[in-house]
Design an enzyme around this catalytic site. Structure first.
Site, mmCIF file in Angstrom:
data_model
loop_
_atom_site.group_PDB
_atom_site.id
_atom_site.type_symbol
_atom_site.label_atom_id
_atom_site.label_comp_id
_atom_site.label_asym_id
_atom_site.label_seq_id
_atom_site.Cartn_x
_atom_site.Cartn_y
_atom_site.Cartn_z
ATOM 1 N N GLY A 18 0.849 -1.441 0.126
ATOM 2 C CA GLY A 18 -0.100 0.256 -0.247
ATOM 3 C C GLY A 18 0.485 1.074 -0.369
ATOM 4 N N PRO A 19 0.215 2.358 -0.526
ATOM 5 C CA PRO A 19 1.094 3.779 -0.818
ATOM 6 C C PRO A 19 1.864 3.781 1.086
ATOM 7 C CG PRO A 19 -1.620 4.355 -0.899
ATOM 8 C CD PRO A 19 -0.864 2.564 -0.460
ATOM 9 N N LYS A 59 0.746 -0.170 7.844
ATOM 10 C CA LYS A 59 0.885 -1.340 7.234
ATOM 11 C C LYS A 59 1.987 -1.939 8.671
ATOM 12 C CE LYS A 59 3.589 -0.282 4.163
ATOM 13 N NZ LYS A 59 2.940 0.847 3.134
ATOM 14 N N THR A 60 3.002 -0.998 9.506
ATOM 15 C CA THR A 60 3.667 -1.694 10.613
ATOM 16 C C THR A 60 2.696 -1.302 11.516
ATOM 17 O OG1 THR A 60 5.171 -0.098 9.383
ATOM 18 C CG2 THR A 60 6.068 -0.965 11.428
ATOM 19 N N GLU A 109 -9.520 33.664 -8.154
ATOM 20 C CA GLU A 109 -10.189 32.734 -7.121
ATOM 21 C C GLU A 109 -11.777 32.619 -7.497
ATOM 22 O OE1 GLU A 109 -8.185 30.081 -5.560
ATOM 23 O OE2 GLU A 109 -6.565 31.321 -5.996
#
Length: 637
Positions: free
Chosen positions: A212-213, A218-219, A434
């Site tokens: 994954g990114p 993950k950890t 803007e």
């Protein structure tokens, strides 16, 4: 147990330093003394010829001589230097006549007896101790590079071992990744109840690859698996295996699996496995150390028995570069995708990170989740923390919705630069730019609604920005929505040209994003009449920068550029047309924005609707009633 081992290692390390210090001190003392003795002898002794020695005997110029194994040391009768005993020396020649001559001249003759014990000591100091010193120094270097264990410690694994009470992470701490959690829950259940799986013949996967990114957790998920299973958790990074010496990484892999099997059931977690698992490609030259480490890892994963409860988890955000042998069934059997969370996942993640933060009753985390599409878990944790800091800075005891939205802006665009004061003309240009974005968005059917417009400069370089928030989470975008997005991006530059009849550098980022989106529509999504369904680009590193690579000829690439330019010109013309037809709304909103500097999407839409109603009333008043005569004279052709 581990603490006792660490204490023993520390004691051994101190004794090791003490021995090394003693050896170095002895060598320095000995060679220092020898050096100074040699310098003193050179200062007080002068070499003479044997003939000169005989002349001194004949002239009664010698008081005493000392015979050694290789020279004759001569003490003259007359001393030239006050306070220093001056001596001469010459080479030894066996000559009985010289002895007779010395006896006749009443010269005292001495013979130096060689000290054999001293020679042994000199041999030890000169030949043995230097090798001992080199051995100790090399051992010290290896110890520093490879951890404790002396010279052989260079191949030891330096895995950190965590147990359940030390990780302190469970599945409750992981939010927004329900599918990934379901996949790893089976691993935890197998570690707790292996019998029910073995009864039916099921085998535990040897390895699971978390993909994954960056920042998706993950950890964190790997630690949660260890925390739920309550087994030892060996945590390493892929770079921990690779050292300067070839073979060290392979040795560490062997040692790691040996430790793991002795502590089974357990979990091995290798973070950033692409550091050692990169494909063995020899096109650009290989890396012997990394490839040997990978070969050893492949061999160990084939060799161990998963029924003992040894599981390997690995994490990477570059799965496309991993070696195919590493990904085949029997090694990393399962690939678990940990992608960016959806709306519900972001809401749950915000709840997890805000559970220990005091929140005001006005806080709506779902609205924050809706405004942070594409954010990962680490981004959301940062947003909560920035909001808490902002609340303290403003003297509040709880985080409000305003703090959360401000933190979203801080993460996206940076903090406000209150010391940067724009001139009147620049401020007016930024305001029209803007409002140009916002007005094109409001007038297009498939565009996302405006949340906020501001012309307050930010630290990341923007002089102002228009914030859009989707009404709902979307996973697909139609061609009409992509066109509306590109047209909105070009609205700022169109407003500059419509109002000021010029161009500024403020549209650079808008043009970059619009060009990238237009290229993607044509080259990847097949939304072009010129190329149809033909794919011209492929995406590499989809979890990192999402870089795309052309897979077409140069001639086709040139046609692709022409199509992109054609599409951008067409949509830019549409943006100018929208702003020209609604110029009065553009002026009205811009005046209000210059005065307030920041307006909400609700205030913006109120002005738009009011101006539209006024225009409708004006048009109805100006339109002549049916059958009524017109005040204007007919035009002459």
């Amino acid at each position: 147990m581990n603490q006792g081992k660490k204490d023993d290692d520390k004691k051994g390390f101190k004794f090791y330093h003490f021995v090394l210090f003693i050896v170095i001190a002895v060598l320095i003392t000995y060679f220092g003394a020898t050096f100074f003795k040699s310098c003193y002898n050179n200062y007080t002794s002068t070499e003479i010829s044997y003939s000169r020695f005989l002349e001194l005997i004949e002239n009664n110029g010698i008081k005493e001589v000392t015979y050694s194994s290789n020279k004759i040391i001569i003490l003259p009768t007359e001393q030239k230097l006050a306070g220093v005993t001056q001596k001469y020396y010459t080479g030894y020649i066996y000559d009985p006549d010289t002895f007779a001559l010395l006896k006749e001249s009443d010269v005292t003759v001495n013979v130096e007896i060689e000290d054999t014990g001293s020679s042994i000591f000199d041999f030890i100091l000169m030949y043995v101790l230097p090798f001992v010193l080199i051995y100790l120094l090399m051992g010290f270097l290896f110890r520093r590079m490879g951890g404790s264990g002396g010279i052989m410690g260079v191949g030891k694994s330096n895995a950190k071992v965590y147990v359940q009470r030390e990780t302190g992470v469970t599945f409750r701490d992981v939010a927004g990744q329900e599918e990934a959690k379901e996949s790893v829950k089976e691993i935890v259940d197998f570690l707790h109840n292996p019998e029910k799986y073995q009864a039916i013949g099921a085998k535990l996967p040897k390895g699971a690859l978390l993909v994954g990114p960056p920042g998706t957790g993950k950890t964190l998920l790997a630690k949660a698996v260890a925390g739920e299973a309550g087994v030892p958790f060996f945590s390493l990074s892929g770079s921990d295996f690779v050292e300067m010496f070839v073979g060290v990484g392979a040795s560490r892999v062997r040692d790691l699996f040996k430790q793991a099997q002795s502590n089974a059931p357990c979990i091995i977690f290798i973070d950033e496995i692409d550091a050692i698992g990169k494909s063995r490609d020899t096109r650009y030259g290989g890396n012997d150390e990394r490839e040997q480490t990978l070969n050893q890892l492949l061999s160990e994963m084939d060799g161990f028995d998963s029924s003992k409860g040894v599981i390997i988890l690995a994490a990477t955000n570059r799965p496309e570069v991993l070696d195919k042998a590493l990904l085949r069934p029997g090694r990393f059997d399962r690939r678990i995708i940990i992608d960016k969370p959806d709306l519900k996942g972001r809401t749950d993640t915000l709840k997890v990170h805000s559970k220990d933060v005091l929140m005001d009753d006005s806080v709506d985390l779902e609205a924050i989740a809706l405004a942070t599409a594409g954010a990962v878990g680490s981004d959301l944790a940062n947003i909560i923390n920035e909001a808490a800091i902002n609340a303290v800075k403003n003297g509040r005891h709880a985080v409000s919705q305003e703090d959360l939205f401000e933190s979203v802006e801080v993460v996206i665009a940076g903090k406000e630069k209150k010391d940067r004061i724009l001139g009147e003309q620049e401020k007016k240009m930024v305001a029209y730019h803007e409002v140009g974005h916002a007005l094109v968005t409001a007038m297009m059917k498939d565009a996302e609604p405006v949340q906020k417009i501001t012309i307050v400069p930010r630290t990341m370089g923007s002089l102002g920005y228009t914030m859009q928030v989707p009404e709902e989470e979307k996973y697909l975008m139609t061609k009409e929505e992509l066109i509306a997005k590109i047209t909105t991006l070009l609205g700022g530059r169109a407003a500059e040209e419509v109002v000021f009849n010029t161009m500024t550098t403020g549209a650079s980022n808008d043009i970059e994003r619009a060009t990238k989106l237009a290229r993607t529509m044509i080259s990847q999504y097949g939304m072009s009449e010129a190329f149809g369904l033909m794919g011209l680009e492929t995406v590499e590193s989809q979890y990192l920068d999402g870089r795309s690579v052309l897979n077409c000829s140069d001639k086709t690439a040139a046609i692709l550029d022409e199509e992109i330019n054609k599409l951008l010109k067409s949509l830019y013309t549409d943006a100018k047309k929208i702003l020209t037809e609604n110029r009065h709304i553009l002026d009205e909103v811009s005046r209000f924005l210059i005065e307030k500097e920041t307006i909400t999407g609700k205030e913006f839409m109120e002005i738009v609707h009011r101006c539209q109603n006024e225009t409708d009333v004006t048009h109805s008043d100006e339109a002549p009633s049916e059958g009524a005569p017109s005040d204007e004279a007919p035009s002459e052709e």
